[in-house]
Design a protein around this motif. Structure first.
Motif, PDB file in Angstrom:
ATOM      1  N   ILE A  79       0.870  -1.175   0.000  1.00  0.00           N
ATOM      2  CA  ILE A  79       0.000   0.000   0.000  1.00  0.00           C
ATOM      3  C   ILE A  79       0.904   1.220   0.000  1.00  0.00           C
ATOM      4  CG2 ILE A  79      -1.811   1.276   1.205  1.00  0.00           C
ATOM      5  CD1 ILE A  79      -2.657  -1.356   2.513  1.00  0.00           C
ATOM      6  N   THR A  80       0.744   2.050  -0.993  1.00  0.00           N
ATOM      7  CA  THR A  80       1.549   3.256  -1.121  1.00  0.00           C
ATOM      8  C   THR A  80       0.791   4.428  -0.494  1.00  0.00           C
ATOM      9  OG1 THR A  80       2.495   2.422  -3.179  1.00  0.00           O
ATOM     10  CG2 THR A  80       2.683   4.784  -2.772  1.00  0.00           C
ATOM     11  N   ALA A  81       1.523   5.258   0.219  1.00  0.00           N
ATOM     12  CA  ALA A  81       0.901   6.432   0.847  1.00  0.00           C
ATOM     13  C   ALA A  81      -0.337   6.009   1.647  1.00  0.00           C
ATOM     14  CB  ALA A  81       0.543   7.474  -0.212  1.00  0.00           C
ATOM     15  N   SER A  82      -0.105   5.196   2.643  1.00  0.00           N
ATOM     16  CA  SER A  82      -1.211   4.609   3.401  1.00  0.00           C
ATOM     17  C   SER A  82      -2.118   5.686   4.005  1.00  0.00           C
ATOM     18  CB  SER A  82      -0.650   3.720   4.512  1.00  0.00           C
ATOM     19  OG  SER A  82       0.173   4.466   5.376  1.00  0.00           O
ATOM     20  N   GLN A  83      -3.360   5.292   4.193  1.00  0.00           N
ATOM     21  CA  GLN A  83      -4.366   6.173   4.780  1.00  0.00           C
ATOM     22  C   GLN A  83      -5.026   5.454   5.949  1.00  0.00           C
ATOM     23  OE1 GLN A  83      -7.093   7.226   1.646  1.00  0.00           O
ATOM     24  NE2 GLN A  83      -5.505   8.185   0.381  1.00  0.00           N
ATOM     25  N   VAL A  84      -5.638   6.234   6.817  1.00  0.00           N
ATOM     26  CA  VAL A  84      -6.300   5.646   7.986  1.00  0.00           C
ATOM     27  C   VAL A  84      -7.337   4.607   7.565  1.00  0.00           C
ATOM     28  CG1 VAL A  84      -7.772   6.145   9.969  1.00  0.00           C
ATOM     29  CG2 VAL A  84      -5.864   7.667   9.431  1.00  0.00           C
ATOM     30  N   VAL A  85      -7.990   4.851   6.445  1.00  0.00           N
ATOM     31  CA  VAL A  85      -9.028   3.921   5.978  1.00  0.00           C
ATOM     32  C   VAL A  85      -8.461   2.569   5.542  1.00  0.00           C
ATOM     33  CG1 VAL A  85     -10.650   5.687   5.274  1.00  0.00           C
ATOM     34  CG2 VAL A  85      -8.955   4.849   3.632  1.00  0.00           C
ATOM     35  N   ASP A  86      -7.137   2.494   5.409  1.00  0.00           N
ATOM     36  CA  ASP A  86      -6.516   1.211   5.065  1.00  0.00           C
ATOM     37  C   ASP A  86      -6.388   0.304   6.284  1.00  0.00           C
ATOM     38  OD1 ASP A  86      -4.238   2.973   2.888  1.00  0.00           O
ATOM     39  OD2 ASP A  86      -6.137   1.981   2.386  1.00  0.00           O
ATOM     40  N   SER A  87      -6.650   0.833   7.451  1.00  0.00           N
ATOM     41  CA  SER A  87      -6.555   0.028   8.677  1.00  0.00           C
ATOM     42  C   SER A  87      -7.533  -1.137   8.597  1.00  0.00           C
ATOM     43  CB  SER A  87      -6.871   0.880   9.909  1.00  0.00           C
ATOM     44  OG  SER A  87      -5.927   1.907  10.064  1.00  0.00           O
ATOM     45  N   ALA A  88      -6.998  -2.337   8.689  1.00  0.00           N
ATOM     46  CA  ALA A  88      -7.812  -3.538   8.517  1.00  0.00           C
ATOM     47  C   ALA A  88      -6.936  -4.753   8.777  1.00  0.00           C
ATOM     48  CB  ALA A  88      -8.377  -3.613   7.089  1.00  0.00           C
ATOM     49  N   VAL A  89      -7.568  -5.901   8.760  1.00  0.00           N
ATOM     50  CA  VAL A  89      -6.822  -7.164   8.734  1.00  0.00           C
ATOM     51  C   VAL A  89      -6.825  -7.644   7.289  1.00  0.00           C
ATOM     52  CG1 VAL A  89      -6.637  -9.515   9.584  1.00  0.00           C
ATOM     53  CG2 VAL A  89      -7.514  -7.724  11.084  1.00  0.00           C
ATOM     54  N   TYR A  90      -5.672  -8.022   6.803  1.00  0.00           N
ATOM     55  CA  TYR A  90      -5.551  -8.469   5.418  1.00  0.00           C
ATOM     56  C   TYR A  90      -5.177  -9.952   5.400  1.00  0.00           C
ATOM     57  CZ  TYR A  90      -5.702  -3.555   4.133  1.00  0.00           C
ATOM     58  OH  TYR A  90      -6.104  -2.255   3.953  1.00  0.00           O
ATOM     59  N   PHE A  91      -5.919 -10.707   4.597  1.00  0.00           N
ATOM     60  CA  PHE A  91      -5.698 -12.145   4.479  1.00  0.00           C
ATOM     61  C   PHE A  91      -5.237 -12.496   3.075  1.00  0.00           C
ATOM     62  CE2 PHE A  91      -7.325 -13.690   8.455  1.00  0.00           C
ATOM     63  CZ  PHE A  91      -8.289 -12.778   8.846  1.00  0.00           C
ATOM     64  N   CYS A  92      -4.228 -13.332   3.034  1.00  0.00           N
ATOM     65  CA  CYS A  92      -3.802 -13.953   1.790  1.00  0.00           C
ATOM     66  C   CYS A  92      -4.412 -15.356   1.769  1.00  0.00           C
ATOM     67  CB  CYS A  92      -2.271 -14.016   1.777  1.00  0.00           C
ATOM     68  SG  CYS A  92      -1.511 -14.691   0.308  1.00  0.00           S
ATOM     69  N   ALA A  93      -4.804 -15.835   0.583  1.00  0.00           N
ATOM     70  CA  ALA A  93      -5.456 -17.144   0.512  1.00  0.00           C
ATOM     71  C   ALA A  93      -5.110 -17.848  -0.788  1.00  0.00           C
ATOM     72  CB  ALA A  93      -6.977 -16.995   0.630  1.00  0.00           C
ATOM     73  N   SER A  94      -5.188 -19.158  -0.748  1.00  0.00           N
ATOM     74  CA  SER A  94      -4.943 -19.964  -1.951  1.00  0.00           C
ATOM     75  C   SER A  94      -6.272 -20.334  -2.606  1.00  0.00           C
ATOM     76  CB  SER A  94      -4.200 -21.246  -1.567  1.00  0.00           C
ATOM     77  OG  SER A  94      -5.102 -22.131  -0.905  1.00  0.00           O
ATOM     78  N   ASP A  95      -6.196 -20.910  -3.799  1.00  0.00           N
ATOM     79  CA  ASP A  95      -7.434 -21.300  -4.481  1.00  0.00           C
ATOM     80  C   ASP A  95      -8.078 -22.528  -3.855  1.00  0.00           C
ATOM     81  OD1 ASP A  95      -5.574 -22.513  -7.366  1.00  0.00           O
ATOM     82  OD2 ASP A  95      -5.738 -23.280  -5.339  1.00  0.00           O
ATOM     83  N   LYS A  96      -7.345 -23.227  -2.998  1.00  0.00           N
ATOM     84  CA  LYS A  96      -7.947 -24.314  -2.224  1.00  0.00           C
ATOM     85  C   LYS A  96      -8.581 -23.752  -0.963  1.00  0.00           C
ATOM     86  CE  LYS A  96      -6.558 -27.759  -4.856  1.00  0.00           C
ATOM     87  NZ  LYS A  96      -5.864 -27.010  -5.925  1.00  0.00           N
ATOM     88  N   LEU A  97      -8.688 -22.444  -0.906  1.00  0.00           N
ATOM     89  CA  LEU A  97      -9.355 -21.754   0.180  1.00  0.00           C
ATOM     90  C   LEU A  97      -8.656 -21.954   1.510  1.00  0.00           C
ATOM     91  CD1 LEU A  97     -12.981 -22.445  -0.999  1.00  0.00           C
ATOM     92  CD2 LEU A  97     -11.502 -20.522  -1.527  1.00  0.00           C
TER      93      LEU A  97
END
Lengths: 109, 115
Positions: A79-97
């Motif tokens: 994330i470039t030039a982050s903003q307060v609205v970017d605050s979150a939990v981010y998940f990476c996932a595979s196609d096997k879920l």
């Protein structure tokens, strides 16, 4: 079996800083897809991006960019030039879920 | 509007009292799944269904049941809830698409507390 690892549990940055969220995957498949999802404080899960294993070109969408490197089995999210609205939990996932354990990003004003 | 709807959104119950969390999607998706989200553990799959009358266990199926009698509905049943099932639950669906290419559409989540 597939495995997705997000080693960063929590990251804190100040607004306008750039931040990279790491994702490392394991798979024996020759063809596969990888995904990123966002979970803001409101709790819903939102799809961000899908990449297939044939396409290692970086993807850019506004302030978001994704770097997919098969050589290191990584699918990192910047994330470039982050903003307060970017605050979150981010998940990476595979196609096997299979989901990683998530990275909580806090962006402070 | 394309959506996955879960009910209830919030529930407090007591150990042993059977409960059902409903899930419905209006996108004609074949695939549906249930996840639980716990701190530090991410999203873990409980059960999934590839189509009507086809269900299979995910990573953490113990203590749960599911059914898929209709394409749009995929209820999660806790026959005898226990405190370790206190969690945030998500239902999700996706179209089959081309070899797992489809992204998941999630419900808003159901926060369950078992006392």
């Amino acid at each position: 079996a597939q495995k997705v690892t997000q080693a960063q549990t929590e990251i804190s940055v100040v607004e306008k800083e750039d931040v990279t969220l790491d994702c490392v995957y394991e798979t024996r498949d020759t063809t596969y897809y990888l995904f990123w999802y966002k979970q803001p404080p409101s709790g819903e899960l939102v799809f961000l991006i899908r990449r297939n294993s044939f396409d290692e070109q970086n993807e850019i969408s506004g302030r978001y960019s994704w770097n997919f490197q098969k050589s290191t089995s990584s699918f990192n999210f910047t994330i470039t030039a982050s903003q307060v609205v970017d605050s979150a939990v981010y998940f990476c996932a595979s196609d096997k879920l299979i989901f990683g354990t998530g990275t909580r990003l806090q962006v402070f004003p | 509007e394309a959506q996955v709807t879960q009910n209830p959104r919030y529930l407090i119950t007591v150990t042993g009292k059977k409960l059902t969390v409903t899930c419905s999607q209006n996108m004609n998706h074949e695939y549906m799944s249930w996840y639980r989200q716990d701190p530090g553990l991410g999203l873990r799959q409980i059960y999934y269904s590839m189509n009507v009358e086809v269900t299979d266990k995910g990573d953490v199926p113990e203590g749960y049941k599911v059914s898929r009698k209709e394409k749009r509905n995929f209820p999660l049943i806790l026959e005898s809830p226990s405190p370790n099932q206190t969690s945030l639950y998500f239902c999700a669906s996706r179209g089959q698409g081309a070899s797992h290419a489809g992204e998941l559409f999630f419900g808003e989540g159901s926060r369950l507390t078992v006392l």
